[in-house]
Structure formats: structure tokens, C-alpha cells
Scaffold this active site. Sequence first.
Site, PDB file in Angstrom:
ATOM      1  N   GLU A 131       0.818  -1.223   0.000  1.00  0.00           N
ATOM      2  CA  GLU A 131       0.000   0.000   0.000  1.00  0.00           C
ATOM      3  C   GLU A 131       0.846   1.263   0.000  1.00  0.00           C
ATOM      4  OE1 GLU A 131      -2.800   0.355   3.262  1.00  0.00           O
ATOM      5  OE2 GLU A 131      -3.579   2.249   2.497  1.00  0.00           O
ATOM      6  N   LYS A 170      -2.543  -2.035  -3.117  1.00  0.00           N
ATOM      7  CA  LYS A 170      -3.588  -1.178  -2.533  1.00  0.00           C
ATOM      8  C   LYS A 170      -3.167   0.277  -2.704  1.00  0.00           C
ATOM      9  CE  LYS A 170      -6.111  -0.177   1.723  1.00  0.00           C
ATOM     10  NZ  LYS A 170      -6.843  -0.779   2.827  1.00  0.00           N
TER      11      LYS A 170
END
Length: 337
Positions: free
Chosen positions: A178, A220
Site C-alpha cells: 500500500e 492497494k
Amino acid sequence: MELKSLQDIGEAMVTPGRGILAADESTPTCAKRFESIGVESTEENRNAYRDMLLTAPGMEEYISGVIMFDETLRQSTLHGNVPFPEHLSSKGVVPGIKVDMGAKVLANSPDEKITDGLDGLRERLIEYYDMGARFAKWRAVITIGEHIPTHYCIATNAHALARYAALCQEQGIVPIVEPEILMDGTHTIEESYDLTIETLHTVFYELASQGVQLDGMVLKPNMVLSGYECETQASVEQVASMTVDCFMNTVPAAVPGIAFLSGGQSDELATAHLNAMNQIDGKPWNLTFSYGRALQAPALSAWGGSAENVPVAQEAFMKRAKFNSLASKGEFSADME
Ligand code: 13P
């Protein structure tokens, strides 16, 4: 069904029609969320709140995995006292764990952040696997401002993300990678696009350098948006086409799926953007959600800390989960709101 390989777990997390619930707020973040509804952040209240989400009847239809905080992974359902990882696995929902230790000030660049948590990570991953976790999350934070982000910040965060991802895969855990570019600020959507491109190029360079298997991870990222304080806000269609274009130019096709964070967008916009992206043909990966705030906000206010409100809070959660599930297939329409 027991999911064994990294590829099976990764695929299960991003199957169209299902997405990930990010319920991994650290204790201080949870305290902030609870403060907004006037509820004290005790261990008992946090357990009750997570129980409301994770035992919502039928949530497994829309939710493929749940990211938990360390405390939650060790807690249990209020009825039946079943440990949360076991409860989720029994419903076919993959249990996940946030393993980073938060974003700290970056040495030599005080306005930027570097994510901590590599020390002792291998040992923690071994324990989390034994407790049932099959995927993990590490969030890097990139801030846009005057003279920032620096390439130094992007590169050090990308290096740490790749070290984390390699350690996860070594333990049979799928890493959610992420890199979040914050959308606070007056920047234009074109600036978001350029910085997201630079960040993703750097992240995938590091992942490749460190031998991370791309088919056993989930990305992500942020969506490519106009800064929240930018005077001209891009339309839903423009966000969708620039975000997909950005990933087509940076994310290898071997990655099974991209699960977006909501990053402070309204619930409705987060759903509309995901839906519009899924109406664009020709993408090699699945696009779904891994929302925190955009899945939980209405449920949190409906709950208000009271056991009596659990059914209405669960209904509010399920409504957003269903809309985002439809959006992950490009089948949502705004008049459903
Ligand atoms: P938001 O969807 O609220 O941005 O949270 C997702 C998340 O997990 C951030 O790390």
C-alpha cells in the site's frame, strides 16, 4: 476450503463481486473514530464494534477478507467466543493483519514520513500465520506539498514495502502493498497522476529487485484524484480514466488485483469511482475495494456504542458493502443510493 498457495489467497481476495474490509485502525486511530461518536475507546468497546462488523449476517457475500489490528486478531466474537480469525475463515473470509508500526518522521526530510516495522517482522509474521492470518498490510504514506514528495521519500518507502512483501511471502502470507499518496492539498489531478506514476514505478522496481512474486501480492493504491482543496474537481469519468491509464502504465499484468483505499473520499464517491473504473474494458487485473472509512462511516454512526443499535449498524455496513460489491463488477448505478 483451505487456501494454500499465495496465488490462491491473492485471487480469493480480489474476486469480482467481493472486496476487503479495512478494519485495522490502530488503537489511537480507533480512539479518534470513537471520539467522533462520543464513545470511549476501551478494549471492550473496540471488541464490540469489531464484532458488529465481522458478525454482520451475510457479510461474506460481499467481503473477501478483513484487515485487523493486532488487538482484534486476539479478540473473539461476543456470542460463542470464537476467535475472530477462526470466525472469518469459517465463513470463507480471509483473515488479514496490519503489520506496519505506523508512519514516522523521515530523517533529513521532516515534512515527510517513513513507515516503521521491519525489525522483528519475520517473527511476528510466524506468530500471525499460526493465529490464522493469510494476508498482511503495510502502508507507506506520501505527502504532496511545497517541494515534496522527494524522490528520497518515495524510494525509501518503496524499499521498505518490498522488504516487507518479501518477508510475508517467505511465510506464506500474501502482502498487500500500500503506497498511499495523500489527496489532501490543492494539487491538480494531473499532479496526482504524475506522482502516482513515479511512485508505482519505484515500488515495482523495488519489488522486482527483491524477488517478490507479483502473482502472490495485492496492490492497494490511492485513486488518481484532484487534491481535496483543488478548485477544479475532476469528474467521476475523468478520475476513472486517468486512474486506469496510470495503472496500465505501471502495474504488471501478473498482479492479480488492485484493491483501492478510500483515502477520505465520501462513501458515495468511493463507490462511483470504483464502478466507473470497472466499466472500462481491457484491464488485466481485477479492481476492487479495500475501504476503511468508506465502508464503515455510516455503520459507526448508527452503532453509537450501543448494543441495541447493532442490527441497524450492520444494515448500514451491508448497504455500503453491497454497493461496492456491485461497483467491483461495474454494475452499480447512482440511483441505488
Ligand atoms: P481508508 O479506506 O479509510 O483510506 O482506509 C484504508 C486503509 O486501510 C488505509 O491504510
